[in-house]
Design an enzyme around this catalytic site. Sequence first.
Site, short mmCIF file in Angstrom:
data_model
loop_
_atom_site.label_atom_id
_atom_site.label_comp_id
_atom_site.label_asym_id
_atom_site.label_seq_id
_atom_site.Cartn_x
_atom_site.Cartn_y
_atom_site.Cartn_z
N GLU A 153 0.81 -1.21 0.00
CA GLU A 153 0.00 0.00 0.00
C GLU A 153 0.85 1.27 0.00
O GLU A 153 1.94 1.29 0.56
CB GLU A 153 -0.86 0.05 1.27
N CYS A 163 3.02 8.34 2.16
CA CYS A 163 3.44 7.31 3.10
C CYS A 163 3.82 6.07 2.30
O CYS A 163 2.99 5.45 1.64
CB CYS A 163 2.28 7.03 4.05
N CYS A 203 5.48 -7.73 7.21
CA CYS A 203 6.46 -7.21 8.15
C CYS A 203 6.84 -8.34 9.10
O CYS A 203 6.02 -9.22 9.39
CB CYS A 203 5.85 -6.05 8.94
N CYS A 223 4.22 -6.13 15.71
CA CYS A 223 3.80 -5.23 16.79
C CYS A 223 2.33 -5.52 17.11
O CYS A 223 1.51 -5.74 16.21
CB CYS A 223 3.97 -3.77 16.37
N CYS A 230 -0.54 -3.44 15.47
CA CYS A 230 -0.41 -3.08 14.05
C CYS A 230 -1.04 -4.16 13.17
O CYS A 230 -0.78 -5.35 13.34
CB CYS A 230 1.06 -2.91 13.68
N CYS A 257 -2.83 1.14 8.50
CA CYS A 257 -1.84 0.42 7.71
C CYS A 257 -2.22 -1.04 7.50
O CYS A 257 -2.50 -1.77 8.45
CB CYS A 257 -0.53 0.54 8.48
#
Length: 371
Positions: free
Chosen positions: A106, A119, A126, A130, A133, A355
């Site tokens: 994205e 952004c 990832c 986290c 997230c 996100c």
Amino acid sequence: MALVIEKDVLEPTVTDRRNLVGLGREELGRALAGLGLPAFRARQVWHWIYHHGVRDFDTMTTLAKPVRALLAEHFTIARPAIAAEQNSVDGTRKWLLRYADGKEAETVFIPEEDRGALCVSAQVGCTLNCAFCHTGTQAWVRNLDAAEIVGQLLIARDSCGEWPSPQDVRLLSNIVMMGMGEPLYNYDNVAKALGIIVDREGIAISRRRITLSTAGVVPMIRRVGAELGVKLAISLHAVTDELRDVLVPLNRRYPIAELLAACRDYPGASNARRITFEYVMLKGINDSPADAHALVRLLDGIPAKVNLIPFNPWPGAPYECSTGAAIARFAAIVNDAGYSAPVRTPRGRDILAACGQLKSASERERKTRPA
Ligand code: SAH
């Protein structure tokens, strides 16, 4: 209502011609020299690709026609395909980009009154996981290469109509490496992409207008300052190792004291170029006045500002956003200690701006679609 545009052209073209996007200046020179073209041709091609934003060789009118034909035979100027695009009522634009192997990431454009930030994602998925997230809940896939990172910018520039590169006032004026993924776990590709983006004969966005956000890969932070010279943002989110170990598991490897020591040593940090500490506001978890006082103590001696981010909820998230009153109280304590502590205005809420959400929505839809 948000405007959602599902694109028809879903599959990127696969070709064995080499993409010139993402090559550094010298690499581009070597690629063209391989066809017997002199160095000044590489400089012209660079200018056409990154200053004028052209997508094919035929538009390169300073090149003789046979040269254009030769280039087209061997090379492409490829952008990622746009798998989906969403426009928020507040002007936020979000793209789900699909790369040549079908993987998606994205990119979000967030316009403000006198500027606008893009952004940018560094990875597909990832590895950090986290706890708050949404990207962390998705499978880790791979690093983006320099072409795929620069491609995000080309798509956004196309959309803003900002070709050739404007000299002064720009809609897309700033870059934040705060999209999907951890940029410091993909350092080489990020560094290469930023080198292309700051080049004055091309896209020409200055290093002062680029912020790289990291969850705290301590050994890489010095290199960011010394080699990239961009602004630094740290995703702190907690003031004790006990809590940060849970929220940002990378903390188990690089605890708060080590992280802040790296920030104290960050080359180029000054009052004019402060380090941003991002702090997500989680109800009842990290938002008490005692947390705010502890944060102020931790930042002592660092040229810092604090960015308070209201938690952006996603389906199934184990946290809630702090109340407005708790955020205001927290901000006041940090402000009174002499730090700027703006509360980030949630943008694009109507288009799943948290996100990773557009990617998830698109995957869900594909899974439910008959084959
Ligand atoms: N890996 C990098 C950059 C990507 S995340 C980093 O950790 O900094 C960009 C920022 O958004 C980080 O501060 C991250 O902690 C924050 N963030 C992620 N999910 C969020 C959510 N649901 N609500 C609010 N902030 C979030």
